[in-house]
Write an enzyme that holds these catalytic residues in place. Sequence first.
Site, short mmCIF file in Angstrom:
data_model
loop_
_atom_site.label_atom_id
_atom_site.label_comp_id
_atom_site.label_asym_id
_atom_site.label_seq_id
_atom_site.Cartn_x
_atom_site.Cartn_y
_atom_site.Cartn_z
N ASP A 120 99.76 -21.33 -11.68
CA ASP A 120 100.19 -20.29 -12.63
C ASP A 120 99.16 -20.12 -13.74
O ASP A 120 98.88 -18.99 -14.15
CB ASP A 120 101.59 -20.60 -13.21
CG ASP A 120 101.69 -21.97 -13.85
OD1 ASP A 120 100.70 -22.73 -13.82
OD2 ASP A 120 102.76 -22.30 -14.41
N HIS A 178 100.52 -21.72 -5.78
CA HIS A 178 101.19 -22.63 -4.83
C HIS A 178 102.68 -22.29 -4.73
O HIS A 178 103.26 -21.67 -5.63
CB HIS A 178 100.99 -24.09 -5.24
CG HIS A 178 101.56 -24.38 -6.60
ND1 HIS A 178 102.92 -24.52 -6.81
CD2 HIS A 178 100.98 -24.51 -7.81
CE1 HIS A 178 103.14 -24.73 -8.09
NE2 HIS A 178 101.98 -24.73 -8.73
#
Length: 505
Positions: free
Chosen positions: A396, A98
């Site tokens: 992540d 994102h």
Amino acid sequence: MLARTRFIMVVVVGALLAVLSFSLQYLHLIPTNPVADQRSQGKSRKRVNPVLHTEPPSPDPIRDTHQYCNYPNLTEHGWEGHSPADYKLLSVQVMIRHGDRYPLYSIPKTKRPAIDCTLTDKRKPSHPLLASFINHMALGGRGHWDASLGSLPRLPNHSSCETGELTQTGVVQHLKNGDHLRQAYIKRHNLLTDDWSPRQLWVETTGKSRTLQSGLAFLFGFLPNFDWSRLTVRQQWSTLFCGSSCECPARNRYLDQDQRRQYRHRTANTELEHTYVAMAKALGVATKTLRAANPVDALLCHFCHSLAFPCSSTRTLSDTPAEEACLTLQHFAVIRRQQKDDELDRREAGIYRRYAVLAAHPYLNRTATRLERIAKSRQTRRGKEEAVFALASAHDVTMAPLLSALGLEGAGFPRFAARLVFELWNGPEVKENSRKKGKGLDNVFIRVLYNGEDLTFDTAFCRDHRRDSAQPLCPLGNFLSFVKRDMFNIINATSYQQACHQNVL
Ligand SMILES: *[C@@H]1O[C@H](CO)[C@@H](O)[C@H](O)[C@H]1NC(C)=O
Ligand SMILES: *[C@@H]1O[C@H](CO)[C@@H](O)[C@H](O)[C@H]1NC(C)=O
Ligand SMILES: *[C@@H]1O[C@H](CO)[C@@H](O)[C@H](O)[C@H]1NC(C)=O
Ligand SMILES: *[C@@H]1O[C@H](CO)[C@@H](O)[C@H](O)[C@H]1NC(C)=O
């Protein structure tokens, strides 16, 4: 007249240089790195894997953090869609992290960063597609939404950002990513035509608004004004994108082990410990409290948005300008440097890699299965019904294990709006082979790109592949056998099931 001639000269010379540099890069006569060029000055004190083109951890934590922010005012470069002539693009599978988001933690006794999470093309950073993106999202009710996705907001829309909310910067980062890949894949290679069928596009995301919105921004850049009625967005319940194969006890034990390593590494760093004490003192909170608030998360947000670092909000005006009442760039740099050191230590210890193999396998397995199916049906009509473009909008903690499992740990921690791309290519038809055309996988190839950089020959499955003029790309078969079996070598197993249920020492 003279100026005009000179201008033409400049253009011609520029074009020649571009072609030359591309062919040199392509033949790997010179190592290039379109993404890392700007940061290539710093030399690392320690190179763990000298083969990797990707920049080793920079000794300057501040410069490194600028990379992490991924400012959208820089032009996007990348080698996506580049192949030798006569190769045909069959499929592209993308995972994104994102974009820029508001902090998940707040630092006690400080003001939270003032960031507006509403979208407007009047504010920077903006993008030519931003206004039409906002309008298009209002029609999202026509899309097909899996599970809880339909009830999530399709745009960030709070004048004071909420925890973890995607910012306008994050939206613009992904409009840019999508637009960049549209040039590379749709304009140049016709990967999807205007009449793409719903089955040719696969989109999945976790149930967080920032991943959903990032995926939609990417998609809008990739297919501007896409037809909502043809879009289905699937939900992944786990941040590992492990679908129905999430159960894996050994994976969790490797993660525990690595977290204990990380704890030891952190507490052994006295400079870091002193810095936390100094920061806590400046703010008038207990060191323990500050540490638990993970201050680097909020400071990254200040840093990436060029906001002054926070000061203790309990100070009265007469107390200022006591400098120690504020958090400083020096504090931040110490924490960031320790994070980079931790990445090196993690690679050397090798425990995280074992975790990563198990964490990434389900996603890689689905990707491999899809690519294999597309490769096998490449000359039949059935090809029209395959997911030639797949997008996974992730975090992540999804992307880091994927990079590690592929042997790309040197690529560093995934920045905001990072993109990892798998491309599937069909080689030119060989005359003698034409009877067997469409059968087997011997003429099908894979490329792996991270943030536009071609890392195919740095991956664990193609590092040893010898480039020769007959086969300039990496055979898909290498990737398939890696995912099915070879990736488990480092944990002495031959399958996911076996690896997940074996004892971890
Ligand atoms: C891009 O934006 C960042 C942060 O706002 C700024 O520091 C940098 O100078 C800008 N770069 C360019 C090329 O405009
Ligand atoms: C954002 O929120 C405002 C105020 O609640 C509302 O008027 C506006 O329609 C919303 N915009 C979008 C695009 O959802
Ligand atoms: C991997 O994919 C195959 C389909 O090709 C499937 O049968 C198998 O169950 C998958 N394995 C895992 C662990 O997800
Ligand atoms: C794999 O086996 C080798 C040799 O028996 C051993 O040294 C190594 O520690 C094992 N690795 C793992 C991850 O269990």
